[in-house]
Design an enzyme around this catalytic site. Structure first.
Site, PDB file in Angstrom:
ATOM      1  N   ASP A  94     -80.935  10.156  -3.774  1.00 35.48           N
ATOM      2  CA  ASP A  94     -80.290   9.523  -4.942  1.00 35.48           C
ATOM      3  C   ASP A  94     -80.647   8.048  -4.938  1.00 35.48           C
ATOM      4  O   ASP A  94     -81.342   7.560  -4.026  1.00 35.48           O
ATOM      5  CB  ASP A  94     -78.758   9.733  -4.882  1.00 35.48           C
ATOM      6  N   HIS A 149     -79.766  17.244 -17.337  1.00 39.67           N
ATOM      7  CA  HIS A 149     -79.156  17.072 -18.679  1.00 39.67           C
ATOM      8  C   HIS A 149     -78.914  15.587 -19.001  1.00 39.67           C
ATOM      9  O   HIS A 149     -78.584  15.256 -20.123  1.00 39.67           O
ATOM     10  CB  HIS A 149     -77.865  17.903 -18.812  1.00 39.67           C
TER      11      HIS A 149
HETATM   12  N1  SAH Z   1     -75.808  16.135  -8.562  1.00 41.08           N
HETATM   13  C1  SAH Z   1     -74.545  15.461  -8.500  1.00 41.08           C
HETATM   14  C2  SAH Z   1     -74.480  14.181  -9.333  1.00 41.08           C
HETATM   15  C3  SAH Z   1     -74.884  14.312 -10.755  1.00 41.08           C
HETATM   16  S1  SAH Z   1     -74.793  12.788 -11.666  1.00 41.08           S
HETATM   17  C4  SAH Z   1     -73.449  16.422  -8.891  1.00 41.08           C
HETATM   18  O1  SAH Z   1     -73.691  17.516  -9.294  1.00 41.08           O
HETATM   19  O2  SAH Z   1     -72.296  16.077  -8.750  1.00 41.08           O
HETATM   20  C5  SAH Z   1     -76.482  12.291 -11.709  1.00 41.08           C
HETATM   21  C6  SAH Z   1     -76.967  11.634 -10.434  1.00 41.08           C
HETATM   22  O3  SAH Z   1     -78.312  11.206 -10.665  1.00 41.08           O
HETATM   23  C7  SAH Z   1     -76.177  10.391 -10.039  1.00 41.08           C
HETATM   24  O4  SAH Z   1     -75.717  10.531  -8.715  1.00 41.08           O
HETATM   25  C8  SAH Z   1     -77.200   9.262 -10.179  1.00 41.08           C
HETATM   26  O5  SAH Z   1     -77.000   8.194  -9.262  1.00 41.08           O
HETATM   27  C9  SAH Z   1     -78.503   9.992  -9.946  1.00 41.08           C
HETATM   28  N2  SAH Z   1     -79.686   9.274 -10.465  1.00 41.08           N
HETATM   29  C10 SAH Z   1     -79.794   8.572 -11.618  1.00 41.08           C
HETATM   30  N3  SAH Z   1     -81.031   8.063 -11.746  1.00 41.08           N
HETATM   31  C11 SAH Z   1     -81.733   8.445 -10.637  1.00 41.08           C
HETATM   32  C12 SAH Z   1     -83.089   8.212 -10.188  1.00 41.08           C
HETATM   33  N4  SAH Z   1     -83.942   7.504 -10.926  1.00 41.08           N
HETATM   34  N5  SAH Z   1     -83.460   8.756  -9.010  1.00 41.08           N
HETATM   35  C13 SAH Z   1     -82.595   9.487  -8.253  1.00 41.08           C
HETATM   36  N6  SAH Z   1     -81.299   9.738  -8.642  1.00 41.08           N
HETATM   37  C14 SAH Z   1     -80.874   9.226  -9.813  1.00 41.08           C
END
Ligand code: SAH
Length: 375
Positions: free
Chosen positions: A234, A272
Protein backbone atom coordinates in the site's frame (compact mmCIF):
# COMPACT_ATOMS: atom_id res chain seq x y z
CA UNK A 1 -63.50 14.64 -17.68
CA UNK A 2 -65.47 12.40 -15.30
CA UNK A 3 -64.76 12.16 -11.58
CA UNK A 4 -63.22 8.66 -11.78
CA UNK A 5 -60.78 9.74 -14.44
CA UNK A 6 -59.62 12.79 -12.51
CA UNK A 7 -59.37 10.73 -9.29
CA UNK A 8 -57.22 8.22 -11.17
CA UNK A 9 -54.89 10.97 -12.37
CA UNK A 10 -54.77 12.50 -8.90
CA UNK A 11 -53.90 9.09 -7.43
CA UNK A 12 -51.00 8.77 -9.80
CA UNK A 13 -49.72 12.24 -8.90
CA UNK A 14 -50.12 11.63 -5.16
CA UNK A 15 -48.18 8.39 -5.62
CA UNK A 16 -45.46 10.40 -7.41
CA UNK A 17 -45.47 12.95 -4.58
CA UNK A 18 -44.93 10.18 -2.03
CA UNK A 19 -42.13 8.77 -4.20
CA UNK A 20 -40.40 12.16 -4.42
CA UNK A 21 -40.72 12.79 -0.68
CA UNK A 22 -39.37 9.34 0.15
CA UNK A 23 -36.29 9.93 -1.95
CA UNK A 24 -35.56 13.53 -1.01
CA UNK A 25 -35.82 12.47 2.64
CA UNK A 26 -33.56 9.42 2.31
CA UNK A 27 -30.92 11.37 4.20
CA UNK A 28 -33.33 11.73 7.17
CA UNK A 29 -33.13 7.95 7.71
CA UNK A 30 -29.34 7.93 7.55
CA UNK A 31 -29.07 10.94 9.88
CA UNK A 32 -31.51 9.35 12.33
CA UNK A 33 -29.46 6.17 12.28
CA UNK A 34 -26.33 8.29 12.79
CA UNK A 35 -28.00 9.89 15.82
CA UNK A 36 -28.84 6.46 17.31
CA UNK A 37 -25.19 5.43 16.84
CA UNK A 38 -23.91 8.69 18.33
CA UNK A 39 -26.11 8.16 21.41
CA UNK A 40 -24.92 4.55 21.65
CA UNK A 41 -28.46 3.11 21.53
CA UNK A 42 -27.47 -0.32 20.06
CA UNK A 43 -25.06 -0.97 22.95
CA UNK A 44 -27.58 0.09 25.58
CA UNK A 45 -30.16 -2.30 24.14
CA UNK A 46 -27.54 -5.04 23.86
CA UNK A 47 -26.29 -4.60 27.44
CA UNK A 48 -29.83 -4.61 28.83
CA UNK A 49 -30.12 -8.35 28.08
CA UNK A 50 -33.93 -8.24 27.78
CA UNK A 51 -36.21 -5.96 25.72
CA UNK A 52 -35.79 -2.36 26.93
CA UNK A 53 -38.82 -0.11 27.43
CA UNK A 54 -38.77 3.48 26.20
CA UNK A 55 -38.66 4.72 29.82
CA UNK A 56 -35.65 2.52 30.58
CA UNK A 57 -33.93 3.67 27.39
CA UNK A 58 -34.47 7.35 28.29
CA UNK A 59 -33.08 6.71 31.75
CA UNK A 60 -30.01 4.76 30.50
CA UNK A 61 -29.27 7.58 28.05
CA UNK A 62 -29.62 10.16 30.87
CA UNK A 63 -32.06 12.12 28.73
CA UNK A 64 -34.62 14.48 30.29
CA UNK A 65 -38.03 12.81 30.62
CA UNK A 66 -39.43 15.50 28.31
CA UNK A 67 -37.52 13.81 25.43
CA UNK A 68 -39.36 10.47 25.85
CA UNK A 69 -41.82 10.98 23.04
CA UNK A 70 -39.10 12.34 20.73
CA UNK A 71 -36.94 9.29 21.30
CA UNK A 72 -39.94 7.03 20.72
CA UNK A 73 -40.47 8.72 17.33
CA UNK A 74 -36.80 8.28 16.39
CA UNK A 75 -37.07 4.59 17.32
CA UNK A 76 -40.31 4.22 15.33
CA UNK A 77 -38.56 5.33 12.12
CA UNK A 78 -35.58 3.06 12.81
CA UNK A 79 -37.90 0.11 13.51
CA UNK A 80 -39.59 0.78 10.20
CA UNK A 81 -36.19 0.70 8.45
CA UNK A 82 -35.36 -2.58 10.26
CA UNK A 83 -32.56 -1.32 12.52
CA UNK A 84 -34.51 -2.19 15.67
CA UNK A 85 -37.60 -4.13 16.44
CA UNK A 86 -40.20 -3.95 19.21
CA UNK A 87 -41.50 -6.93 21.07
CA UNK A 88 -43.93 -7.73 23.91
CA UNK A 89 -42.43 -9.28 27.03
CA UNK A 90 -43.51 -10.27 30.52
CA UNK A 91 -42.08 -7.96 33.17
CA UNK A 92 -41.48 -10.26 36.14
CA UNK A 93 -40.98 -7.41 38.65
CA UNK A 94 -44.32 -5.76 37.97
CA UNK A 95 -46.12 -8.89 36.78
CA UNK A 96 -47.38 -7.21 33.61
CA UNK A 97 -46.97 -7.25 29.81
CA UNK A 98 -44.71 -4.56 28.37
CA UNK A 99 -43.23 -3.58 25.04
CA UNK A 100 -39.50 -3.23 24.60
CA UNK A 101 -36.90 -2.62 21.92
CA UNK A 102 -34.53 -5.33 20.71
CA UNK A 103 -31.69 -5.37 18.18
CA UNK A 104 -32.00 -6.69 14.63
CA UNK A 105 -29.23 -8.40 12.66
CA UNK A 106 -28.37 -4.98 11.20
CA UNK A 107 -27.98 -3.17 14.55
CA UNK A 108 -25.98 -6.11 15.95
CA UNK A 109 -23.44 -5.26 13.24
CA UNK A 110 -23.35 -1.66 14.53
CA UNK A 111 -22.43 -2.31 18.15
CA UNK A 112 -19.51 -0.36 19.52
CA UNK A 113 -16.84 -2.87 20.41
CA UNK A 114 -15.81 -1.96 23.99
CA UNK A 115 -14.05 -5.26 24.46
CA UNK A 116 -10.42 -5.26 23.39
CA UNK A 117 -9.98 -9.05 23.42
CA UNK A 118 -8.57 -10.51 20.18
CA UNK A 119 -11.71 -12.62 19.71
CA UNK A 120 -14.21 -9.76 19.88
CA UNK A 121 -11.93 -7.67 17.62
CA UNK A 122 -12.46 -10.35 14.96
CA UNK A 123 -16.26 -10.28 15.12
CA UNK A 124 -17.94 -8.80 12.02
CA UNK A 125 -18.78 -5.17 12.81
CA UNK A 126 -19.68 -2.30 10.48
CA UNK A 127 -19.78 0.62 12.93
CA UNK A 128 -16.44 2.05 11.69
CA UNK A 129 -17.78 1.92 8.11
CA UNK A 130 -20.99 3.75 9.12
CA UNK A 131 -18.93 6.31 11.08
CA UNK A 132 -16.80 7.02 8.01
CA UNK A 133 -19.70 7.42 5.59
CA UNK A 134 -21.62 9.64 8.04
CA UNK A 135 -18.55 11.76 8.87
CA UNK A 136 -18.75 15.42 7.72
CA UNK A 137 -15.56 14.93 5.62
CA UNK A 138 -17.46 12.46 3.41
CA UNK A 139 -20.92 14.05 3.74
CA UNK A 140 -19.78 17.54 2.63
CA UNK A 141 -18.75 16.61 -0.95
CA UNK A 142 -22.35 15.57 -1.76
CA UNK A 143 -23.30 19.26 -1.50
CA UNK A 144 -20.82 20.00 -4.30
CA UNK A 145 -21.92 17.40 -6.86
CA UNK A 146 -23.68 19.93 -9.14
CA UNK A 147 -20.82 22.43 -8.89
CA UNK A 148 -18.35 19.65 -9.79
CA UNK A 149 -20.27 18.77 -12.99
CA UNK A 150 -19.59 22.31 -14.16
CA UNK A 151 -15.98 22.45 -12.93
CA UNK A 152 -12.59 20.98 -13.76
CA UNK A 153 -11.62 19.02 -10.63
CA UNK A 154 -11.32 15.28 -11.19
CA UNK A 155 -13.38 14.38 -8.10
CA UNK A 156 -16.21 15.97 -6.14
CA UNK A 157 -14.09 15.43 -2.99
CA UNK A 158 -11.50 17.77 -4.49
CA UNK A 159 -14.13 20.41 -5.32
CA UNK A 160 -15.27 20.29 -1.69
CA UNK A 161 -11.95 19.94 0.14
CA UNK A 162 -9.44 21.34 -2.36
CA UNK A 163 -7.35 18.13 -2.44
CA UNK A 164 -7.85 14.52 -3.65
CA UNK A 165 -8.99 12.03 -0.99
CA UNK A 166 -5.77 9.97 -0.78
CA UNK A 167 -3.73 13.17 -0.22
CA UNK A 168 -6.26 14.39 2.33
CA UNK A 169 -5.84 11.09 4.20
CA UNK A 170 -2.08 11.45 4.05
CA UNK A 171 -2.23 14.94 5.63
CA UNK A 172 -4.95 14.22 8.21
CA UNK A 173 -3.99 11.37 10.56
CA UNK A 174 -7.45 11.41 12.20
CA UNK A 175 -9.23 10.91 8.86
CA UNK A 176 -6.60 8.37 7.77
CA UNK A 177 -7.38 6.29 10.86
CA UNK A 178 -11.15 6.66 10.38
CA UNK A 179 -10.77 5.55 6.75
CA UNK A 180 -8.48 2.59 7.44
CA UNK A 181 -10.65 1.39 10.35
CA UNK A 182 -13.71 1.57 8.09
CA UNK A 183 -12.02 -0.49 5.37
CA UNK A 184 -10.85 -3.00 7.99
CA UNK A 185 -14.39 -3.32 9.36
CA UNK A 186 -15.66 -4.01 5.85
CA UNK A 187 -12.94 -6.64 5.41
CA UNK A 188 -13.92 -8.44 8.59
CA UNK A 189 -17.15 -9.50 6.83
CA UNK A 190 -14.96 -11.47 4.44
CA UNK A 191 -13.83 -13.77 7.27
CA UNK A 192 -17.35 -15.27 7.30
CA UNK A 193 -16.69 -17.29 4.14
CA UNK A 194 -12.99 -17.14 3.33
CA UNK A 195 -12.25 -20.59 4.78
CA UNK A 196 -14.64 -22.03 2.18
CA UNK A 197 -12.46 -20.72 -0.66
CA UNK A 198 -9.98 -23.66 -0.75
CA UNK A 199 -10.29 -23.96 -4.53
CA UNK A 200 -9.17 -20.37 -4.88
CA UNK A 201 -6.32 -20.04 -2.34
CA UNK A 202 -5.33 -23.65 -1.65
CA UNK A 203 -2.69 -23.79 -4.39
CA UNK A 204 -1.36 -20.23 -3.93
CA UNK A 205 2.04 -20.02 -2.17
CA UNK A 206 2.64 -16.28 -2.32
CA UNK A 207 0.06 -13.50 -2.44
CA UNK A 208 0.37 -9.71 -2.60
CA UNK A 209 -2.63 -7.77 -1.29
CA UNK A 210 -2.40 -4.60 -3.34
CA UNK A 211 -3.99 -1.60 -1.60
CA UNK A 212 -4.17 -3.93 1.39
CA UNK A 213 -4.59 -1.13 3.94
CA UNK A 214 -3.81 -2.13 7.52
CA UNK A 215 -3.38 -5.80 6.55
CA UNK A 216 -6.58 -7.26 7.91
CA UNK A 217 -7.46 -9.01 4.63
CA UNK A 218 -4.04 -10.63 4.65
CA UNK A 219 -4.44 -11.74 8.28
CA UNK A 220 -7.87 -13.23 7.53
CA UNK A 221 -6.45 -15.07 4.51
CA UNK A 222 -3.48 -16.35 6.51
CA UNK A 223 -5.71 -17.61 9.28
CA UNK A 224 -7.60 -19.76 6.76
CA UNK A 225 -4.55 -20.66 4.62
CA UNK A 226 -1.45 -20.59 6.87
CA UNK A 227 0.73 -22.20 4.18
CA UNK A 228 0.77 -18.87 2.24
CA UNK A 229 3.16 -15.93 2.44
CA UNK A 230 1.29 -12.61 2.24
CA UNK A 231 2.68 -9.18 1.40
CA UNK A 232 0.51 -6.15 2.12
CA UNK A 233 1.36 -3.53 -0.48
CA UNK A 234 0.00 0.00 0.00
CA UNK A 235 1.04 3.65 -0.01
CA UNK A 236 4.00 4.25 2.36
CA UNK A 237 1.98 6.28 4.95
CA UNK A 238 -0.54 3.41 5.25
CA UNK A 239 1.94 0.59 5.92
CA UNK A 240 4.45 2.51 8.04
CA UNK A 241 5.34 0.89 11.40
CA UNK A 242 3.22 -2.22 10.89
CA UNK A 243 4.22 -5.37 12.76
CA UNK A 244 5.45 -8.14 10.46
CA UNK A 245 5.45 -11.89 11.13
CA UNK A 246 7.11 -14.87 9.48
CA UNK A 247 4.60 -15.01 6.63
CA UNK A 248 3.14 -11.47 6.73
CA UNK A 249 5.19 -8.62 5.25
CA UNK A 250 4.40 -4.96 4.54
CA UNK A 251 5.78 -3.08 1.54
CA UNK A 252 5.16 0.60 0.81
CA UNK A 253 4.99 1.73 -2.81
CA UNK A 254 2.88 2.80 -5.76
CA UNK A 255 0.96 0.11 -7.68
CA UNK A 256 1.20 2.21 -10.86
CA UNK A 257 5.00 1.88 -10.79
CA UNK A 258 5.63 -1.72 -9.74
CA UNK A 259 4.04 -4.56 -7.76
CA UNK A 260 6.20 -7.15 -5.90
CA UNK A 261 6.62 -10.52 -7.69
CA UNK A 262 4.04 -13.08 -6.59
CA UNK A 263 1.90 -16.09 -7.51
CA UNK A 264 -1.36 -14.27 -6.85
CA UNK A 265 -2.26 -10.60 -6.74
CA UNK A 266 -5.23 -9.84 -4.49
CA UNK A 267 -7.38 -6.70 -4.60
CA UNK A 268 -10.32 -5.96 -2.36
CA UNK A 269 -12.24 -2.72 -2.89
CA UNK A 270 -9.33 -1.25 -4.81
CA UNK A 271 -10.02 -1.36 -8.55
CA UNK A 272 -13.44 0.30 -8.15
CA UNK A 273 -11.51 3.40 -6.99
CA UNK A 274 -9.96 3.91 -10.41
CA UNK A 275 -10.94 4.90 -13.96
CA UNK A 276 -10.87 2.27 -16.75
CA UNK A 277 -7.61 3.67 -18.07
CA UNK A 278 -5.93 3.43 -14.65
CA UNK A 279 -7.31 -0.06 -13.97
CA UNK A 280 -5.71 -1.30 -17.19
CA UNK A 281 -2.38 0.26 -16.08
CA UNK A 282 -2.63 -1.47 -12.66
CA UNK A 283 -3.60 -4.81 -14.25
CA UNK A 284 -0.59 -4.62 -16.58
CA UNK A 285 1.65 -4.17 -13.51
CA UNK A 286 0.00 -7.30 -12.03
CA UNK A 287 0.75 -9.27 -15.15
CA UNK A 288 4.40 -8.31 -14.87
CA UNK A 289 4.51 -9.23 -11.16
CA UNK A 290 3.10 -12.70 -11.91
CA UNK A 291 5.40 -13.15 -14.91
CA UNK A 292 8.52 -12.18 -12.90
CA UNK A 293 7.63 -14.82 -10.28
CA UNK A 294 7.04 -17.43 -13.00
CA UNK A 295 10.45 -16.66 -14.51
CA UNK A 296 12.18 -16.88 -11.09
CA UNK A 297 10.48 -20.23 -10.37
CA UNK A 298 10.80 -21.65 -13.89
CA UNK A 299 7.09 -22.37 -13.36
CA UNK A 300 4.58 -23.92 -15.71
CA UNK A 301 2.34 -20.85 -15.71
CA UNK A 302 -0.42 -22.53 -13.73
CA UNK A 303 -0.20 -20.70 -10.41
CA UNK A 304 -0.32 -17.08 -11.45
CA UNK A 305 -3.63 -15.26 -11.18
CA UNK A 306 -5.47 -12.22 -9.86
CA UNK A 307 -8.12 -12.50 -7.18
CA UNK A 308 -10.36 -9.44 -7.20
CA UNK A 309 -13.11 -8.74 -4.69
CA UNK A 310 -15.34 -5.96 -5.94
CA UNK A 311 -18.93 -5.32 -7.01
CA UNK A 312 -20.42 -6.57 -10.26
CA UNK A 313 -23.51 -4.57 -11.22
CA UNK A 314 -26.17 -6.94 -12.54
CA UNK A 315 -29.56 -5.29 -12.87
CA UNK A 316 -31.18 -8.41 -14.36
CA UNK A 317 -30.04 -10.83 -11.69
CA UNK A 318 -29.92 -8.78 -8.46
CA UNK A 319 -32.86 -7.77 -6.27
CA UNK A 320 -33.98 -4.14 -6.76
CA UNK A 321 -32.49 -2.93 -3.46
CA UNK A 322 -29.15 -4.69 -4.03
CA UNK A 323 -28.84 -2.96 -7.40
CA UNK A 324 -29.77 0.34 -5.73
CA UNK A 325 -26.96 -0.10 -3.18
CA UNK A 326 -24.47 -0.93 -5.95
CA UNK A 327 -25.56 2.12 -7.96
CA UNK A 328 -25.20 4.32 -4.86
CA UNK A 329 -21.65 2.94 -4.44
CA UNK A 330 -21.03 3.84 -8.08
CA UNK A 331 -21.92 7.48 -7.39
CA UNK A 332 -19.86 7.35 -4.17
CA UNK A 333 -16.86 6.33 -6.29
CA UNK A 334 -17.52 9.36 -8.50
CA UNK A 335 -17.81 11.67 -5.48
CA UNK A 336 -14.72 10.46 -3.60
CA UNK A 337 -12.34 9.17 -6.23
CA UNK A 338 -12.18 8.68 -10.00
CA UNK A 339 -13.57 5.16 -9.98
CA UNK A 340 -16.82 3.35 -10.73
CA UNK A 341 -18.74 0.14 -10.17
CA UNK A 342 -18.77 -2.12 -13.22
CA UNK A 343 -20.93 -4.72 -14.97
CA UNK A 344 -19.54 -8.13 -15.96
CA UNK A 345 -18.98 -6.93 -19.54
CA UNK A 346 -17.16 -3.82 -18.35
CA UNK A 347 -14.83 -5.93 -16.17
CA UNK A 348 -14.22 -8.37 -19.02
CA UNK A 349 -13.20 -5.57 -21.38
CA UNK A 350 -10.53 -4.36 -18.91
CA UNK A 351 -9.17 -7.88 -18.24
CA UNK A 352 -8.76 -8.55 -21.96
CA UNK A 353 -7.26 -5.13 -22.63
CA UNK A 354 -4.59 -5.71 -19.97
CA UNK A 355 -3.62 -9.01 -21.63
CA UNK A 356 -5.43 -11.55 -19.42
CA UNK A 357 -7.16 -14.39 -21.22
CA UNK A 358 -10.00 -15.72 -19.03
CA UNK A 359 -11.83 -15.10 -15.78
CA UNK A 360 -14.35 -16.64 -13.42
CA UNK A 361 -16.83 -14.76 -11.23
CA UNK A 362 -18.14 -16.23 -7.94
CA UNK A 363 -20.70 -14.10 -6.08
CA UNK A 364 -19.92 -15.07 -2.48
CA UNK A 365 -19.45 -11.87 -0.51
CA UNK A 366 -22.98 -10.42 -0.56
CA UNK A 367 -22.71 -7.15 -2.46
CA UNK A 368 -19.29 -8.13 -3.73
CA UNK A 369 -18.12 -10.91 -6.01
CA UNK A 370 -14.85 -12.77 -6.17
CA UNK A 371 -13.26 -12.66 -9.62
CA UNK A 372 -10.34 -14.89 -10.58
CA UNK A 373 -8.46 -13.61 -13.61
CA UNK A 374 -5.86 -15.71 -15.43
CA UNK A 375 -2.98 -14.69 -17.76
N1 SAH B 1 -8.08 -3.40 0.34
C1 SAH B 1 -8.45 -2.69 1.53
C2 SAH B 1 -8.46 -1.16 1.37
C3 SAH B 1 -9.25 -0.64 0.23
S1 SAH B 1 -9.21 1.14 0.10
C4 SAH B 1 -9.79 -3.19 2.02
O1 SAH B 1 -10.43 -3.97 1.38
O2 SAH B 1 -10.19 -2.82 3.10
C5 SAH B 1 -8.04 1.38 -1.20
C6 SAH B 1 -6.60 1.26 -0.76
O3 SAH B 1 -5.78 1.58 -1.89
C7 SAH B 1 -6.20 2.24 0.34
O4 SAH B 1 -5.64 1.54 1.42
C8 SAH B 1 -5.19 3.16 -0.34
O5 SAH B 1 -4.19 3.66 0.54
C9 SAH B 1 -4.62 2.25 -1.41
N2 SAH B 1 -3.97 2.98 -2.52
C10 SAH B 1 -4.36 4.13 -3.10
N3 SAH B 1 -3.50 4.48 -4.08
C11 SAH B 1 -2.53 3.52 -4.11
C12 SAH B 1 -1.34 3.34 -4.91
N4 SAH B 1 -1.02 4.20 -5.87
N5 SAH B 1 -0.58 2.25 -4.67
C13 SAH B 1 -0.90 1.36 -3.69
N6 SAH B 1 -2.02 1.49 -2.91
C14 SAH B 1 -2.82 2.56 -3.11
Amino acid sequence: MDLNQSLGEADELFEAQAHIYRHIFNYATSMSLGCALELGIPNIIHDHERPITIQELVSKLNLPITKTLHLQRLMRLLIHSKFFSITKFHDQENEDEKEGYVLTVASKLLLKNNNTSENSQNQPNLLPFANLILDPVLMTPWQFLGKWFNGNESTVFETAHGTPMWEFANKNPGFNELFNDAMASDSRMMSLVVKDCKDIFGSVDSLVDVGGGTGLNAKILLEAFPHMTCTVFDLPHVVVNKIETKNLKYVGGDMFCSIPSTDAVFFKNVLHNWSDENVVKILKQCKEAIQRKEDDDDGDGKKGKLVIIDMVVDENQDRHEITETKLVFDILMMVLVTGRERTKNEWEKLFLEAGFSRYKITPIFGLRSLMEVFP
